[in-house]
Design an enzyme around this catalytic site. Structure first.
Site, mmCIF file in Angstrom:
data_model
loop_
_atom_site.group_PDB
_atom_site.id
_atom_site.type_symbol
_atom_site.label_atom_id
_atom_site.label_comp_id
_atom_site.label_asym_id
_atom_site.label_seq_id
_atom_site.Cartn_x
_atom_site.Cartn_y
_atom_site.Cartn_z
ATOM 1 N N CYS A 87 0.817 -1.223 0.000
ATOM 2 C CA CYS A 87 0.000 0.000 0.000
ATOM 3 C C CYS A 87 0.849 1.271 0.000
ATOM 4 O O CYS A 87 0.340 2.353 -0.295
ATOM 5 C CB CYS A 87 -0.951 0.002 1.185
ATOM 6 S SG CYS A 87 -1.884 -1.523 1.304
ATOM 7 N N HIS A 119 -3.248 6.876 3.022
ATOM 8 C CA HIS A 119 -3.675 5.582 2.490
ATOM 9 C C HIS A 119 -5.056 5.276 3.072
ATOM 10 O O HIS A 119 -5.276 5.434 4.274
ATOM 11 C CB HIS A 119 -2.657 4.519 2.889
ATOM 12 C CG HIS A 119 -3.119 3.126 2.602
ATOM 13 N ND1 HIS A 119 -3.725 2.785 1.410
ATOM 14 C CD2 HIS A 119 -3.082 1.997 3.355
ATOM 15 C CE1 HIS A 119 -4.037 1.497 1.443
ATOM 16 N NE2 HIS A 119 -3.662 1.003 2.602
ATOM 17 N N ASN A 150 -10.025 -0.545 0.847
ATOM 18 C CA ASN A 150 -8.564 -0.452 0.710
ATOM 19 C C ASN A 150 -8.154 -1.008 -0.664
ATOM 20 O O ASN A 150 -8.332 -2.195 -0.924
ATOM 21 C CB ASN A 150 -7.935 -1.267 1.853
ATOM 22 C CG ASN A 150 -6.419 -1.253 1.829
ATOM 23 O OD1 ASN A 150 -5.798 -0.843 0.847
ATOM 24 N ND2 ASN A 150 -5.820 -1.707 2.909
HETATM 25 C C1 COA Z 1 -9.617 -5.769 10.917
HETATM 26 C C2 COA Z 1 -10.162 -4.684 11.820
HETATM 27 C C3 COA Z 1 -11.211 -3.856 11.057
HETATM 28 C C4 COA Z 1 -10.855 -5.329 13.011
HETATM 29 O O1 COA Z 1 -11.255 -4.335 13.912
HETATM 30 P P1 COA Z 1 -11.047 -4.581 15.472
HETATM 31 O O2 COA Z 1 -11.502 -3.366 16.200
HETATM 32 O O3 COA Z 1 -9.635 -5.004 15.685
HETATM 33 O O4 COA Z 1 -11.998 -5.755 15.704
HETATM 34 P P2 COA Z 1 -12.829 -6.096 17.038
HETATM 35 O O5 COA Z 1 -11.864 -6.413 18.139
HETATM 36 O O6 COA Z 1 -13.834 -5.048 17.309
HETATM 37 O O7 COA Z 1 -13.584 -7.383 16.577
HETATM 38 C C5 COA Z 1 -12.925 -8.597 16.429
HETATM 39 C C6 COA Z 1 -14.014 -9.647 16.445
HETATM 40 O O8 COA Z 1 -14.834 -9.454 15.285
HETATM 41 C C7 COA Z 1 -14.871 -10.642 14.526
HETATM 42 N N1 COA Z 1 -14.862 -10.283 13.120
HETATM 43 C C8 COA Z 1 -13.811 -10.182 12.287
HETATM 44 N N2 COA Z 1 -14.219 -9.820 11.063
HETATM 45 C C9 COA Z 1 -15.568 -9.680 11.131
HETATM 46 C C10 COA Z 1 -16.539 -9.315 10.200
HETATM 47 N N3 COA Z 1 -16.225 -9.002 8.930
HETATM 48 N N4 COA Z 1 -17.812 -9.261 10.590
HETATM 49 C C11 COA Z 1 -18.165 -9.542 11.869
HETATM 50 N N5 COA Z 1 -17.278 -9.913 12.810
HETATM 51 C C12 COA Z 1 -15.987 -9.965 12.435
HETATM 52 C C13 COA Z 1 -13.621 -11.386 14.914
HETATM 53 O O9 COA Z 1 -13.792 -12.777 14.704
HETATM 54 C C14 COA Z 1 -13.480 -11.047 16.371
HETATM 55 O O10 COA Z 1 -14.357 -11.868 17.101
HETATM 56 P P3 COA Z 1 -13.937 -12.419 18.575
HETATM 57 O O11 COA Z 1 -13.725 -11.188 19.406
HETATM 58 O O12 COA Z 1 -15.109 -13.238 18.968
HETATM 59 O O13 COA Z 1 -12.677 -13.186 18.370
HETATM 60 C C15 COA Z 1 -9.040 -3.753 12.320
HETATM 61 O O14 COA Z 1 -8.198 -4.447 13.199
HETATM 62 C C16 COA Z 1 -8.205 -3.188 11.185
HETATM 63 O O15 COA Z 1 -8.671 -2.405 10.383
HETATM 64 N N6 COA Z 1 -6.903 -3.537 11.148
HETATM 65 C C17 COA Z 1 -6.009 -3.001 10.122
HETATM 66 C C18 COA Z 1 -6.229 -3.737 8.837
HETATM 67 C C19 COA Z 1 -5.626 -3.042 7.664
HETATM 68 O O16 COA Z 1 -5.741 -1.856 7.521
HETATM 69 N N7 COA Z 1 -5.007 -3.816 6.807
HETATM 70 C C20 COA Z 1 -4.444 -3.332 5.598
HETATM 71 C C21 COA Z 1 -3.100 -2.783 5.810
HETATM 72 S S1 COA Z 1 -2.521 -1.970 4.390
#
Ligand code: COA
Length: 330
Positions: A116, A257, A287
Protein backbone atom coordinates in the site's frame (compact mmCIF):
# COMPACT_ATOMS: atom_id res chain seq x y z
CA UNK A 1 17.28 22.80 -18.84
CA UNK A 2 18.55 22.51 -15.26
CA UNK A 3 16.10 20.32 -13.37
CA UNK A 4 15.32 22.09 -10.12
CA UNK A 5 12.08 20.30 -9.37
CA UNK A 6 9.88 17.40 -10.37
CA UNK A 7 6.25 18.35 -10.82
CA UNK A 8 2.96 16.50 -11.26
CA UNK A 9 1.67 17.36 -14.74
CA UNK A 10 -1.53 15.31 -14.65
CA UNK A 11 -3.52 12.80 -12.60
CA UNK A 12 -6.06 10.12 -13.47
CA UNK A 13 -7.95 7.28 -11.85
CA UNK A 14 -10.26 4.42 -12.66
CA UNK A 15 -12.49 2.19 -10.59
CA UNK A 16 -14.55 -0.70 -11.96
CA UNK A 17 -18.29 -0.25 -12.42
CA UNK A 18 -19.35 -3.12 -10.19
CA UNK A 19 -20.17 -1.95 -6.66
CA UNK A 20 -20.14 -4.55 -3.88
CA UNK A 21 -22.05 -3.22 -0.87
CA UNK A 22 -21.74 -4.29 2.77
CA UNK A 23 -25.28 -5.68 2.54
CA UNK A 24 -24.29 -7.98 -0.31
CA UNK A 25 -21.17 -9.06 1.60
CA UNK A 26 -23.27 -9.96 4.62
CA UNK A 27 -24.98 -12.57 2.42
CA UNK A 28 -21.58 -14.05 1.48
CA UNK A 29 -19.91 -14.25 4.94
CA UNK A 30 -21.09 -13.84 8.53
CA UNK A 31 -20.83 -10.08 8.88
CA UNK A 32 -23.02 -6.99 8.85
CA UNK A 33 -23.08 -3.50 7.40
CA UNK A 34 -22.97 -2.17 10.97
CA UNK A 35 -19.81 -4.19 11.87
CA UNK A 36 -17.93 -3.17 8.73
CA UNK A 37 -18.90 0.51 8.93
CA UNK A 38 -18.11 0.95 12.61
CA UNK A 39 -14.75 -0.95 12.43
CA UNK A 40 -13.50 0.43 9.10
CA UNK A 41 -15.72 3.22 7.72
CA UNK A 42 -16.21 1.21 4.52
CA UNK A 43 -19.70 1.16 2.94
CA UNK A 44 -18.90 -0.33 -0.46
CA UNK A 45 -15.99 -1.28 -2.71
CA UNK A 46 -15.47 -1.79 -6.48
CA UNK A 47 -14.79 -5.20 -8.00
CA UNK A 48 -13.16 -5.77 -11.40
CA UNK A 49 -15.40 -7.33 -14.07
CA UNK A 50 -14.70 -10.92 -15.12
CA UNK A 51 -11.68 -10.77 -17.43
CA UNK A 52 -10.76 -7.24 -16.34
CA UNK A 53 -7.11 -7.25 -15.27
CA UNK A 54 -4.88 -5.02 -13.19
CA UNK A 55 -3.22 -3.82 -16.40
CA UNK A 56 -6.63 -2.95 -17.94
CA UNK A 57 -7.50 -0.76 -14.95
CA UNK A 58 -4.00 0.77 -14.99
CA UNK A 59 -4.37 1.67 -18.67
CA UNK A 60 -7.67 3.52 -18.00
CA UNK A 61 -6.07 5.53 -15.17
CA UNK A 62 -2.91 6.20 -17.21
CA UNK A 63 -4.87 7.47 -20.23
CA UNK A 64 -6.81 9.85 -17.97
CA UNK A 65 -3.54 11.15 -16.44
CA UNK A 66 -1.94 11.60 -19.87
CA UNK A 67 -4.99 13.51 -21.14
CA UNK A 68 -4.93 15.68 -18.02
CA UNK A 69 -1.22 16.41 -18.66
CA UNK A 70 -1.82 17.06 -22.38
CA UNK A 71 0.71 14.38 -23.30
CA UNK A 72 0.79 11.19 -25.37
CA UNK A 73 1.93 7.75 -24.24
CA UNK A 74 4.83 8.16 -26.69
CA UNK A 75 6.11 11.13 -24.62
CA UNK A 76 6.81 8.88 -21.62
CA UNK A 77 10.31 7.43 -21.16
CA UNK A 78 9.84 6.00 -17.65
CA UNK A 79 6.97 3.80 -16.44
CA UNK A 80 6.81 2.74 -12.79
CA UNK A 81 3.93 0.52 -11.71
CA UNK A 82 3.23 -0.05 -8.02
CA UNK A 83 1.24 -3.25 -7.55
CA UNK A 84 1.02 -6.44 -5.52
CA UNK A 85 -1.42 -7.95 -8.02
CA UNK A 86 0.37 -7.94 -11.41
CA UNK A 87 -1.49 -9.79 -14.18
CA UNK A 88 1.20 -12.51 -14.07
CA UNK A 89 3.92 -13.44 -11.54
CA UNK A 90 6.34 -12.84 -14.43
CA UNK A 91 6.90 -10.48 -16.24
CA UNK A 92 6.28 -7.07 -14.68
CA UNK A 93 2.82 -5.53 -15.14
CA UNK A 94 4.68 -2.44 -16.40
CA UNK A 95 5.69 -4.25 -19.60
CA UNK A 96 2.09 -5.36 -20.27
CA UNK A 97 0.85 -1.80 -19.62
CA UNK A 98 3.61 -0.30 -21.81
CA UNK A 99 2.40 -2.42 -24.71
CA UNK A 100 -1.32 -1.74 -24.12
CA UNK A 101 -0.66 2.02 -23.95
CA UNK A 102 1.41 1.92 -27.15
CA UNK A 103 4.46 3.43 -25.44
CA UNK A 104 7.83 3.49 -27.12
CA UNK A 105 10.21 0.57 -26.61
CA UNK A 106 13.07 2.72 -25.33
CA UNK A 107 11.17 3.59 -22.15
CA UNK A 108 12.27 2.06 -18.83
CA UNK A 109 9.42 -0.10 -17.44
CA UNK A 110 9.34 -1.86 -14.09
CA UNK A 111 7.14 -2.74 -11.10
CA UNK A 112 7.54 -1.84 -7.46
CA UNK A 113 6.19 -4.09 -4.72
CA UNK A 114 5.88 -1.99 -1.59
CA UNK A 115 2.20 -2.92 -1.10
CA UNK A 116 0.00 0.00 0.00
CA UNK A 117 3.04 2.34 0.23
CA UNK A 118 3.95 1.39 -3.33
CA UNK A 119 2.71 4.57 -4.99
CA UNK A 120 4.79 6.78 -2.67
CA UNK A 121 7.83 4.53 -3.27
CA UNK A 122 7.02 4.84 -6.99
CA UNK A 123 6.89 8.63 -7.17
CA UNK A 124 10.04 8.92 -5.06
CA UNK A 125 11.91 6.54 -7.40
CA UNK A 126 10.59 8.26 -10.54
CA UNK A 127 11.48 11.74 -9.22
CA UNK A 128 15.04 10.62 -8.39
CA UNK A 129 15.41 9.19 -11.92
CA UNK A 130 14.03 12.38 -13.48
CA UNK A 131 16.32 14.55 -11.37
CA UNK A 132 19.29 12.52 -12.64
CA UNK A 133 18.60 14.10 -16.02
CA UNK A 134 18.50 10.72 -17.77
CA UNK A 135 14.68 10.58 -17.99
CA UNK A 136 12.26 13.34 -18.90
CA UNK A 137 8.64 12.26 -18.45
CA UNK A 138 7.47 9.60 -16.01
CA UNK A 139 4.18 7.80 -15.64
CA UNK A 140 3.66 6.36 -12.16
CA UNK A 141 0.68 4.06 -11.67
CA UNK A 142 -0.77 2.33 -8.61
CA UNK A 143 -3.11 -0.46 -9.71
CA UNK A 144 -4.62 -3.42 -7.91
CA UNK A 145 -7.05 -6.28 -8.43
CA UNK A 146 -7.17 -7.29 -4.78
CA UNK A 147 -10.39 -9.23 -5.37
CA UNK A 148 -8.13 -11.88 -6.94
CA UNK A 149 -6.02 -12.44 -3.79
CA UNK A 150 -8.71 -12.03 -1.15
CA UNK A 151 -10.18 -15.15 0.42
CA UNK A 152 -13.89 -14.54 -0.07
CA UNK A 153 -14.66 -17.05 2.73
CA UNK A 154 -12.55 -15.15 5.28
CA UNK A 155 -14.63 -12.35 6.85
CA UNK A 156 -11.69 -10.77 8.69
CA UNK A 157 -10.08 -9.69 5.41
CA UNK A 158 -12.56 -9.83 2.53
CA UNK A 159 -14.67 -6.94 3.82
CA UNK A 160 -11.75 -4.49 3.73
CA UNK A 161 -10.41 -4.57 0.15
CA UNK A 162 -11.37 -3.44 -3.36
CA UNK A 163 -10.05 -2.94 -6.91
CA UNK A 164 -8.95 0.18 -8.84
CA UNK A 165 -6.11 2.22 -10.30
CA UNK A 166 -4.65 5.72 -10.12
CA UNK A 167 -1.86 7.39 -12.07
CA UNK A 168 0.23 10.54 -12.27
CA UNK A 169 2.45 12.01 -14.98
CA UNK A 170 5.60 13.64 -13.61
CA UNK A 171 7.93 16.01 -15.46
CA UNK A 172 10.80 18.37 -14.71
CA UNK A 173 10.74 22.10 -13.99
CA UNK A 174 13.44 24.73 -13.64
CA UNK A 175 11.32 26.49 -11.00
CA UNK A 176 12.67 25.80 -7.48
CA UNK A 177 10.62 24.60 -4.51
CA UNK A 178 7.57 23.25 -6.28
CA UNK A 179 6.42 19.70 -6.95
CA UNK A 180 7.84 16.86 -4.88
CA UNK A 181 9.59 18.62 -2.01
CA UNK A 182 10.79 15.40 -0.42
CA UNK A 183 9.85 11.98 0.86
CA UNK A 184 10.51 9.59 3.70
CA UNK A 185 10.44 5.85 3.07
CA UNK A 186 10.99 2.91 5.39
CA UNK A 187 9.92 -0.57 6.47
CA UNK A 188 9.52 -2.77 9.55
CA UNK A 189 10.73 -6.02 7.98
CA UNK A 190 10.43 -7.87 11.28
CA UNK A 191 6.64 -7.74 10.85
CA UNK A 192 6.38 -9.52 7.49
CA UNK A 193 4.04 -12.17 8.91
CA UNK A 194 1.38 -9.64 9.97
CA UNK A 195 0.18 -9.26 6.39
CA UNK A 196 1.29 -11.68 3.71
CA UNK A 197 0.42 -14.40 1.21
CA UNK A 198 1.99 -17.36 3.05
CA UNK A 199 2.50 -19.78 0.12
CA UNK A 200 3.08 -19.72 -3.61
CA UNK A 201 6.42 -17.90 -3.64
CA UNK A 202 9.82 -19.45 -4.41
CA UNK A 203 10.34 -20.38 -0.76
CA UNK A 204 7.24 -22.58 -0.70
CA UNK A 205 5.69 -23.07 -4.13
CA UNK A 206 1.96 -23.76 -4.18
CA UNK A 207 0.90 -27.37 -3.61
CA UNK A 208 -2.58 -28.93 -3.72
CA UNK A 209 -2.47 -28.85 0.12
CA UNK A 210 -1.51 -25.16 0.33
CA UNK A 211 -4.24 -24.25 -2.13
CA UNK A 212 -6.81 -26.34 -0.24
CA UNK A 213 -5.78 -24.44 2.93
CA UNK A 214 -6.22 -21.10 1.12
CA UNK A 215 -2.59 -20.13 1.74
CA UNK A 216 -2.35 -18.50 -1.68
CA UNK A 217 -4.68 -15.77 -0.38
CA UNK A 218 -3.84 -12.71 1.68
CA UNK A 219 -3.65 -13.37 5.45
CA UNK A 220 -3.63 -10.63 8.05
CA UNK A 221 -3.38 -10.13 11.80
CA UNK A 222 -5.72 -7.14 11.79
CA UNK A 223 -5.28 -5.80 15.33
CA UNK A 224 -1.45 -5.84 15.17
CA UNK A 225 -1.49 -4.25 11.70
CA UNK A 226 -3.79 -1.53 13.00
CA UNK A 227 -1.42 -0.57 15.84
CA UNK A 228 1.71 -0.59 13.68
CA UNK A 229 -0.09 1.31 10.91
CA UNK A 230 -0.99 4.18 13.23
CA UNK A 231 2.58 4.30 14.60
CA UNK A 232 4.21 4.11 11.15
CA UNK A 233 1.98 6.74 9.55
CA UNK A 234 2.28 9.12 12.48
CA UNK A 235 6.10 8.79 12.46
CA UNK A 236 6.37 9.08 8.67
CA UNK A 237 4.26 12.26 8.74
CA UNK A 238 6.10 13.82 11.70
CA UNK A 239 9.56 12.97 10.35
CA UNK A 240 8.99 14.59 6.98
CA UNK A 241 7.39 17.70 8.49
CA UNK A 242 10.37 18.06 10.82
CA UNK A 243 12.87 17.42 8.01
CA UNK A 244 11.40 20.29 5.96
CA UNK A 245 10.77 22.53 8.99
CA UNK A 246 7.01 22.56 8.46
CA UNK A 247 4.24 22.59 11.03
CA UNK A 248 1.24 20.27 10.47
CA UNK A 249 -0.95 23.38 10.24
CA UNK A 250 0.86 24.40 7.02
CA UNK A 251 -0.48 21.28 5.28
CA UNK A 252 -3.61 22.13 3.31
CA UNK A 253 -4.58 18.54 2.68
CA UNK A 254 -3.37 15.13 3.83
CA UNK A 255 -3.92 12.27 1.40
CA UNK A 256 -3.61 9.19 3.59
CA UNK A 257 -3.68 5.58 2.49
CA UNK A 258 -7.34 4.62 2.61
CA UNK A 259 -7.25 1.46 4.74
CA UNK A 260 -9.54 2.29 7.62
CA UNK A 261 -11.34 5.46 8.71
CA UNK A 262 -10.33 4.80 12.34
CA UNK A 263 -6.63 4.76 11.36
CA UNK A 264 -7.08 8.11 9.54
CA UNK A 265 -8.90 9.54 12.57
CA UNK A 266 -6.06 8.41 14.85
CA UNK A 267 -3.48 10.17 12.63
CA UNK A 268 -5.67 13.30 12.62
CA UNK A 269 -5.68 13.23 16.43
CA UNK A 270 -1.92 12.61 16.78
CA UNK A 271 -1.02 15.35 14.28
CA UNK A 272 -3.61 17.67 15.87
CA UNK A 273 -4.96 18.39 12.41
CA UNK A 274 -8.77 18.36 11.97
CA UNK A 275 -10.41 15.67 9.86
CA UNK A 276 -11.50 18.24 7.25
CA UNK A 277 -7.81 18.48 6.26
CA UNK A 278 -7.82 14.74 5.38
CA UNK A 279 -9.13 13.42 2.08
CA UNK A 280 -11.32 10.37 2.69
CA UNK A 281 -12.89 8.02 0.14
CA UNK A 282 -12.42 4.70 1.98
CA UNK A 283 -16.22 4.60 2.41
CA UNK A 284 -16.64 4.15 -1.39
CA UNK A 285 -13.64 2.03 -2.37
CA UNK A 286 -12.29 0.23 0.72
CA UNK A 287 -8.56 -0.45 0.71
CA UNK A 288 -7.19 -0.59 -2.86
CA UNK A 289 -3.54 -0.93 -1.70
CA UNK A 290 -1.12 0.81 -4.11
CA UNK A 291 -4.06 2.39 -5.98
CA UNK A 292 -5.47 4.05 -2.87
CA UNK A 293 -3.27 7.18 -2.66
CA UNK A 294 -3.31 8.02 -6.41
CA UNK A 295 -7.10 7.54 -6.67
CA UNK A 296 -7.56 9.84 -3.67
CA UNK A 297 -5.05 12.35 -5.09
CA UNK A 298 -6.89 12.45 -8.42
CA UNK A 299 -10.29 12.86 -6.75
CA UNK A 300 -8.92 15.57 -4.43
CA UNK A 301 -7.46 17.54 -7.36
CA UNK A 302 -10.51 17.20 -9.55
CA UNK A 303 -12.92 18.15 -6.78
CA UNK A 304 -11.01 21.40 -6.18
CA UNK A 305 -9.47 20.40 -2.84
CA UNK A 306 -5.95 21.28 -4.07
CA UNK A 307 -5.04 24.84 -5.13
CA UNK A 308 -1.83 26.39 -6.48
CA UNK A 309 0.61 27.04 -3.63
CA UNK A 310 -0.95 24.37 -1.38
CA UNK A 311 1.25 21.80 0.32
CA UNK A 312 -0.14 18.27 0.28
CA UNK A 313 1.13 15.46 2.48
CA UNK A 314 0.85 11.89 1.21
CA UNK A 315 1.25 9.17 3.82
CA UNK A 316 0.84 5.40 3.63
CA UNK A 317 1.74 2.04 5.16
CA UNK A 318 1.34 -1.48 3.87
CA UNK A 319 2.46 -5.10 3.91
CA UNK A 320 6.12 -5.46 4.69
CA UNK A 321 5.35 -3.48 6.76
CA UNK A 322 6.38 -0.60 4.54
CA UNK A 323 5.62 3.05 5.12
CA UNK A 324 6.17 6.28 3.25
CA UNK A 325 5.35 9.98 3.24
CA UNK A 326 5.83 12.69 0.64
CA UNK A 327 5.31 16.45 0.48
CA UNK A 328 4.09 18.12 -2.72
CA UNK A 329 3.86 21.88 -3.27
CA UNK A 330 1.43 22.76 -6.11
C1 COA B 1 -9.62 -5.77 10.92
C2 COA B 1 -10.16 -4.68 11.82
C3 COA B 1 -11.21 -3.86 11.06
C4 COA B 1 -10.85 -5.33 13.01
O1 COA B 1 -11.25 -4.33 13.91
P1 COA B 1 -11.05 -4.58 15.47
O2 COA B 1 -11.50 -3.37 16.20
O3 COA B 1 -9.64 -5.00 15.68
O4 COA B 1 -12.00 -5.76 15.70
P2 COA B 1 -12.83 -6.10 17.04
O5 COA B 1 -11.86 -6.41 18.14
O6 COA B 1 -13.83 -5.05 17.31
O7 COA B 1 -13.58 -7.38 16.58
C5 COA B 1 -12.93 -8.60 16.43
C6 COA B 1 -14.01 -9.65 16.45
O8 COA B 1 -14.83 -9.45 15.28
C7 COA B 1 -14.87 -10.64 14.53
N1 COA B 1 -14.86 -10.28 13.12
C8 COA B 1 -13.81 -10.18 12.29
N2 COA B 1 -14.22 -9.82 11.06
C9 COA B 1 -15.57 -9.68 11.13
C10 COA B 1 -16.54 -9.31 10.20
N3 COA B 1 -16.22 -9.00 8.93
N4 COA B 1 -17.81 -9.26 10.59
C11 COA B 1 -18.16 -9.54 11.87
N5 COA B 1 -17.28 -9.91 12.81
C12 COA B 1 -15.99 -9.97 12.43
C13 COA B 1 -13.62 -11.39 14.91
O9 COA B 1 -13.79 -12.78 14.70
C14 COA B 1 -13.48 -11.05 16.37
O10 COA B 1 -14.36 -11.87 17.10
P3 COA B 1 -13.94 -12.42 18.57
O11 COA B 1 -13.72 -11.19 19.41
O12 COA B 1 -15.11 -13.24 18.97
O13 COA B 1 -12.68 -13.19 18.37
C15 COA B 1 -9.04 -3.75 12.32
O14 COA B 1 -8.20 -4.45 13.20
C16 COA B 1 -8.20 -3.19 11.18
O15 COA B 1 -8.67 -2.40 10.38
N6 COA B 1 -6.90 -3.54 11.15
C17 COA B 1 -6.01 -3.00 10.12
C18 COA B 1 -6.23 -3.74 8.84
C19 COA B 1 -5.63 -3.04 7.66
O16 COA B 1 -5.74 -1.86 7.52
N7 COA B 1 -5.01 -3.82 6.81
C20 COA B 1 -4.44 -3.33 5.60
C21 COA B 1 -3.10 -2.78 5.81
S1 COA B 1 -2.52 -1.97 4.39
Amino acid sequence: MVTQSTVILGTGSYTPERILTNEELSKMVETSDEWIRTRSGIKERRIAAPGESTSDMAVHAARAALTDAGLLASDIDLLVVATITPDLPLPAAACIIQHKLGMRTNAACFDINAACSGFIYGIDTACAMLTSGRYHKALVIGAEKLSAIVDWKERTTCVLFGDGAGAVVIGCSDQPNIGLIGSRLGAYGESVDLLCIPKGGSDSPATPESIAAGDHFMRMKGKEVFKLAVRAMDEAARDILEQYSLHADQISLVIPHQANLRIIEAISKYLELPMDRFFVNVDRYGNTSAASVPIALDEARKSGRIKPGDITLLVAFGAGLTYGSALIRW
